[in-house]
Motif scaffolding. Structure first.
Motif, PDB file in Angstrom:
ATOM      1  N   TYR A 102     117.358 -84.145  97.228  1.00 19.36           N
ATOM      2  CA  TYR A 102     117.091 -85.264  96.326  1.00 19.36           C
ATOM      3  C   TYR A 102     115.751 -85.110  95.625  1.00 19.36           C
ATOM      4  O   TYR A 102     115.605 -85.494  94.453  1.00 19.36           O
ATOM      5  CB  TYR A 102     117.166 -86.591  97.090  1.00 19.36           C
ATOM      6  CG  TYR A 102     118.579 -86.931  97.514  1.00 19.36           C
ATOM      7  CD1 TYR A 102     119.497 -87.437  96.611  1.00 19.36           C
ATOM      8  CD2 TYR A 102     119.011 -86.708  98.824  1.00 19.36           C
ATOM      9  CE1 TYR A 102     120.801 -87.724  96.984  1.00 19.36           C
ATOM     10  CE2 TYR A 102     120.312 -87.005  99.215  1.00 19.36           C
ATOM     11  CZ  TYR A 102     121.207 -87.498  98.289  1.00 19.36           C
ATOM     12  OH  TYR A 102     122.492 -87.775  98.654  1.00 19.36           O
ATOM     13  N   GLY A 143     121.238 -90.683  92.726  1.00 18.45           N
ATOM     14  CA  GLY A 143     120.764 -91.812  93.514  1.00 18.45           C
ATOM     15  C   GLY A 143     120.963 -91.564  94.998  1.00 18.45           C
ATOM     16  O   GLY A 143     121.432 -90.504  95.426  1.00 18.45           O
ATOM     17  N   GLY A 173     116.157 -84.766  91.718  1.00 17.17           N
ATOM     18  CA  GLY A 173     115.735 -86.040  91.157  1.00 17.17           C
ATOM     19  C   GLY A 173     116.904 -86.900  90.722  1.00 17.17           C
ATOM     20  O   GLY A 173     117.903 -87.040  91.437  1.00 17.17           O
ATOM     21  N   ALA A 174     116.816 -87.455  89.522  1.00 15.19           N
ATOM     22  CA  ALA A 174     117.840 -88.369  89.020  1.00 15.19           C
ATOM     23  C   ALA A 174     119.210 -87.704  88.912  1.00 15.19           C
ATOM     24  O   ALA A 174     120.247 -88.372  89.024  1.00 15.19           O
ATOM     25  CB  ALA A 174     117.429 -88.920  87.661  1.00 15.19           C
ATOM     26  N   ARG A 175     119.236 -86.384  88.726  1.00 13.29           N
ATOM     27  CA  ARG A 175     120.507 -85.669  88.612  1.00 13.29           C
ATOM     28  C   ARG A 175     121.306 -85.698  89.919  1.00 13.29           C
ATOM     29  O   ARG A 175     122.493 -85.405  89.932  1.00 13.29           O
ATOM     30  CB  ARG A 175     120.278 -84.221  88.200  1.00 13.29           C
ATOM     31  CG  ARG A 175     120.056 -84.023  86.712  1.00 13.29           C
ATOM     32  CD  ARG A 175     121.371 -84.137  85.928  1.00 13.29           C
ATOM     33  NE  ARG A 175     121.154 -84.069  84.500  1.00 13.29           N
ATOM     34  CZ  ARG A 175     121.173 -82.933  83.799  1.00 13.29           C
ATOM     35  NH1 ARG A 175     121.374 -81.785  84.419  1.00 13.29           N
ATOM     36  NH2 ARG A 175     120.978 -82.962  82.497  1.00 13.29           N
ATOM     37  N   TYR A 188     128.168 -89.544  91.529  1.00 12.08           N
ATOM     38  CA  TYR A 188     128.023 -90.031  90.155  1.00 12.08           C
ATOM     39  C   TYR A 188     129.156 -89.454  89.311  1.00 12.08           C
ATOM     40  O   TYR A 188     129.950 -88.624  89.784  1.00 12.08           O
ATOM     41  CB  TYR A 188     126.663 -89.627  89.571  1.00 12.08           C
ATOM     42  CG  TYR A 188     126.402 -88.132  89.576  1.00 12.08           C
ATOM     43  CD1 TYR A 188     126.692 -87.342  88.469  1.00 12.08           C
ATOM     44  CD2 TYR A 188     125.867 -87.498  90.705  1.00 12.08           C
ATOM     45  CE1 TYR A 188     126.456 -85.977  88.465  1.00 12.08           C
ATOM     46  CE2 TYR A 188     125.631 -86.133  90.721  1.00 12.08           C
ATOM     47  CZ  TYR A 188     125.930 -85.374  89.596  1.00 12.08           C
ATOM     48  OH  TYR A 188     125.703 -84.019  89.617  1.00 12.08           O
TER      49      TYR A 188
END
Length: 258
Positions: free
Chosen positions: A84, A93, A88-90, A98
């Motif tokens: 994570y 969460g 990151g955001a990729r 996603y």
């Protein structure tokens, strides 16, 4: 494929201290398009140091193109902080799942290491909210496998949701081999309108031979690292296994969206 087709390319079981990940990274460098990972991104433990030492110099060169999924080795450190933190955001969460759109397809990156009721509920809800003609998903653990680890029934809730929505493709890793199945139902019955599963655990980790051939398995190779290249259009897809330099095994074909 029409001019609107898009390329999605990648594999699972990637970065180690050996040279396999550099060899597959050379393939990624030569294939324009979006990149997926099907888990076990950095060995042995998915720690920040593992990502920095092995993933970053190889596949990390394409970080801006990558839409990842986590695997069990990424979770060897509790909570997968290396995974994570690196993506990151990729990474999608804290749940690690996603969706995104590409080539007229709705594509799901899912977390099979921790399959929560929330993830399954989200998947069903998102599928209902996006009744796209072409749907695929990728995650780490395969429901069906002729490799060392074999079938993993824990991921059946993901298959059930995708099958009910008429999904076309599921891509996995975990077993260090390449395997393609004929379209089938979540219970393993051959079905023309079922889901085709392809295992591409060939991103760089050491490869393994077949263990026990499963029904509906059409192609198996446990000796060749490489990447899976998907060409997606609003009405269908083409798959192609691209081997590393010097290897001869290939596999390709086409399919239509349901």
């Amino acid at each position: 494929m029409p001019a609107t087709a898009a390329v999605l390319v990648g594999a699972g079981d990637i970065a180690t201290s050996g040279s396999g990940d550099e060899a597959t990274a050379a393939l990624i460098a030569s294939i324009p398009g979006t990149v997926f990972t099907a888990g076990d991104n950095a060995y042995p433990d998915g720690a920040a140091a593992d990502f920095a030492r092995d993933f970053a110099p190889s596949w990390g060169r394409f970080k801006a193109r990558i839409f990842p999924a986590p695997g069990n080795h990424d979770y060897h450190v509790s909570g997968a902080p290396g995974y994570y933190g690196y993506f990151g955001a990729r990474a999608g969460g804290p749940g690690g799942y996603y969706a995104y759109e590409l080539g007229g397809w709705r594509i799901y990156s899912l977390n099979s290491e921790i399959i929560s009721p929330a993830e399954v509920a989200w998947l069903r809800s998102d599928l209902a909210a996006h009744p796209t003609g072409c749907v695929m998903a990728y995650w780490h653990h395969p429901l069906f496998s002729s490799g060392k680890h074999g079938d993993d029934a824990s991921v059946r809730p993901l298959w059930d949701a995708l099958n009910a929505a008429g999904a076309e493709l599921v891509i996995n890793g975990h077993d260090h081999d390449y395997e393609r199945f004929a379209p089938q139902t979540p219970t393993g019955a051959a079905a023309a309108n079922g889901i085709r599963e392809i295992i591409a655990g060939t991103g760089g980790a050491g490869l393994r031979p077949i263990a026990s051939k499963q029904p509906n398995s059409e192609v198996f190779n446990g000796t060749t690292n490489g990447v899976l290249k998907l060409t997606l259009s609003p009405t269908g897809y083409r798959w192609e296994f691209v081997p590393t330099a010097g290897a001869s095994f290939r596999d390709s074909g086409t399919g239509s969206c349901h």
